[in-house]
Scaffold this active site. Sequence first.
Site, PDB file in Angstrom:
ATOM      1  N   GLY A   1      -0.862  -2.509  -3.187  1.00  0.00           N
ATOM      2  CA  GLY A   1      -0.780  -3.487  -4.265  1.00  0.00           C
ATOM      3  C   GLY A   1      -2.099  -4.158  -4.582  1.00  0.00           C
ATOM      4  N   THR A   2      -2.892  -4.464  -3.560  1.00  0.00           N
ATOM      5  CA  THR A   2      -4.166  -5.137  -3.799  1.00  0.00           C
ATOM      6  C   THR A   2      -5.095  -4.264  -4.629  1.00  0.00           C
ATOM      7  OG1 THR A   2      -4.052  -6.542  -1.834  1.00  0.00           O
ATOM      8  CG2 THR A   2      -6.245  -6.036  -2.680  1.00  0.00           C
TER       9      THR A   2
ATOM     10  N   ASN B   1       5.708 -14.345  -4.771  1.00  0.00           N
ATOM     11  CA  ASN B   1       5.906 -13.860  -3.412  1.00  0.00           C
ATOM     12  C   ASN B   1       6.281 -14.950  -2.424  1.00  0.00           C
ATOM     13  OD1 ASN B   1       3.016 -14.364  -4.201  1.00  0.00           O
ATOM     14  ND2 ASN B   1       2.765 -14.373  -1.997  1.00  0.00           N
TER      15      ASN B   1
ATOM     16  N   GLN C   1       6.468  -7.638  -5.667  1.00  0.00           N
ATOM     17  CA  GLN C   1       7.700  -8.161  -5.063  1.00  0.00           C
ATOM     18  C   GLN C   1       8.938  -7.825  -5.890  1.00  0.00           C
ATOM     19  OE1 GLN C   1       8.207  -9.407  -2.167  1.00  0.00           O
ATOM     20  NE2 GLN C   1       6.142  -9.897  -1.476  1.00  0.00           N
TER      21      GLN C   1
ATOM     22  N   SER D   1       3.711  -1.646  -4.547  1.00  0.00           N
ATOM     23  CA  SER D   1       3.240  -1.327  -3.197  1.00  0.00           C
ATOM     24  C   SER D   1       4.356  -0.709  -2.377  1.00  0.00           C
ATOM     25  CB  SER D   1       2.742  -2.609  -2.518  1.00  0.00           C
ATOM     26  OG  SER D   1       2.308  -2.347  -1.202  1.00  0.00           O
TER      27      SER D   1
ATOM     28  N   HIS E   1       4.909  -0.542   1.038  1.00  0.00           N
ATOM     29  CA  HIS E   1       5.478  -1.159   2.246  1.00  0.00           C
ATOM     30  C   HIS E   1       6.386  -2.350   1.948  1.00  0.00           C
ATOM     31  CE1 HIS E   1       2.859  -4.829   2.875  1.00  0.00           C
ATOM     32  NE2 HIS E   1       2.153  -4.197   1.949  1.00  0.00           N
TER      33      HIS E   1
ATOM     34  N   THR F   1      -9.485  12.240  -1.994  1.00  0.00           N
ATOM     35  CA  THR F   1      -8.354  13.072  -1.593  1.00  0.00           C
ATOM     36  C   THR F   1      -7.082  12.245  -1.558  1.00  0.00           C
ATOM     37  OG1 THR F   1      -9.809  14.466  -0.252  1.00  0.00           O
ATOM     38  CG2 THR F   1      -7.451  14.576   0.226  1.00  0.00           C
TER      39      THR F   1
ATOM     40  N   CYS G   1      -0.208 -11.975   3.039  1.00  0.00           N
ATOM     41  CA  CYS G   1      -1.141 -10.970   2.526  1.00  0.00           C
ATOM     42  C   CYS G   1      -2.560 -11.494   2.423  1.00  0.00           C
ATOM     43  CB  CYS G   1      -0.680 -10.490   1.151  1.00  0.00           C
ATOM     44  SG  CYS G   1       1.012  -9.876   1.141  1.00  0.00           S
TER      45      CYS G   1
END
Length: 391
Positions: free
Chosen positions: A70-71, A151, A181, A201, A203, A239, A333
């Site tokens: 996400g960042t 968040n 979120q 994101s 995770h 890659t 985060c």
Amino acid sequence: MEAYLDNAATTRAFDEVGALVARVMCEDYGNPSSLHAKGVEAERYVREAADIIAGTLKTARKNIIFTSGGTESNNMAIIGGCLANRRRGRHIITTCFEHASVQQPCLYLEQNFGYEITFLPVDPMGHVDVDELRGALREDTVLVSIMMVNNEVGAVLDVEEIGKTVKQFNKDILFHVDAIQAYGKMKINPRRAKIDLLSASGHKLHGPKGVGFLYAADGVRMHPYIHGGGQQQGRRSGTDNVPGIAGLGLAVKRMYDDHEKTVERLYSLKEYAWQLFHTLDDDGGVRIHACDPQRIRETAPHILSVGIEGVRSEVFLHALEERGVYVSSGSACSSNHPGISSTLKAIGVNEKLLDATIRVSWSALTEQAELDHAAAQIRELLPVLRKYQRK
């Protein structure tokens, strides 16, 4: 019993996601840029994941750019989008309670490239006044960046109304939505909401860490800032993280296979949690932030911000940890050294609760018994910890 209630920070990967990631790392480990069979097999994983994600957003594979999370997605959208369109103007609009991965890129552009930033205020429910937005729009506005779900408190911003307002003023203004979120837990239609760029994101929705994506609508120009082999249509070289991308695709598929049922379950847990935590203190020292009990389903389905007067949030966090309950004192985060939350200040939380608020967040894997256990431990700890509160 263990109660993991910090799912807004990260979620446990689905078992099948973990198994797939391991297989791609150790068996189907080809480079998707290679021309031999192993490379073709790896490329298939990437294409399939892109197709799955594109399907959830009613878009095409070519509109999905895989990132490290996400960042990076937020940085790519904000910095890449602004620099590619800087001849149009150097004015950015965002809100006063965005995540650091939105605030910091904006400040970077201000400090290094002369951009001007307007920070819109939010009301106690975490909502933006569209009239305030309309008044802030200018001829030189190049980007509007708004989170869909906050968040820390779970406020939901009306991105469809915001997008319509932005595009009515000037269709060339880029509209970026931080959906980190929101994605997987709420319905999102980028085309209907006039979204040009959208970040997500892995995770946060039971996928691997270190992978995410950026949706970019047709015709959106961005400067790439990772240069090399020209992967992903030259928009992000390097890659491809095939194991992460494959795991992300499977996690998204699992979340969206019966999406309405999953979201309904999350909201049911929230309604239960609101009642449970609201009544923790007989003396009325508990406050639920930015969540009207009559309008719970207008907030995010998986986050509850609980102010507990008389006990610092960091003290509560570690006391609960000793009893197998894991919560957060805000955003995990930005730093593991918590300070006073700018989000809580922005929504006007009472000064006594600014450093006395915990965030409880659950997921598709959370059981009601975990909420019961957490509430029981808080109720038991509350009078003990209040004896040692600072005077």
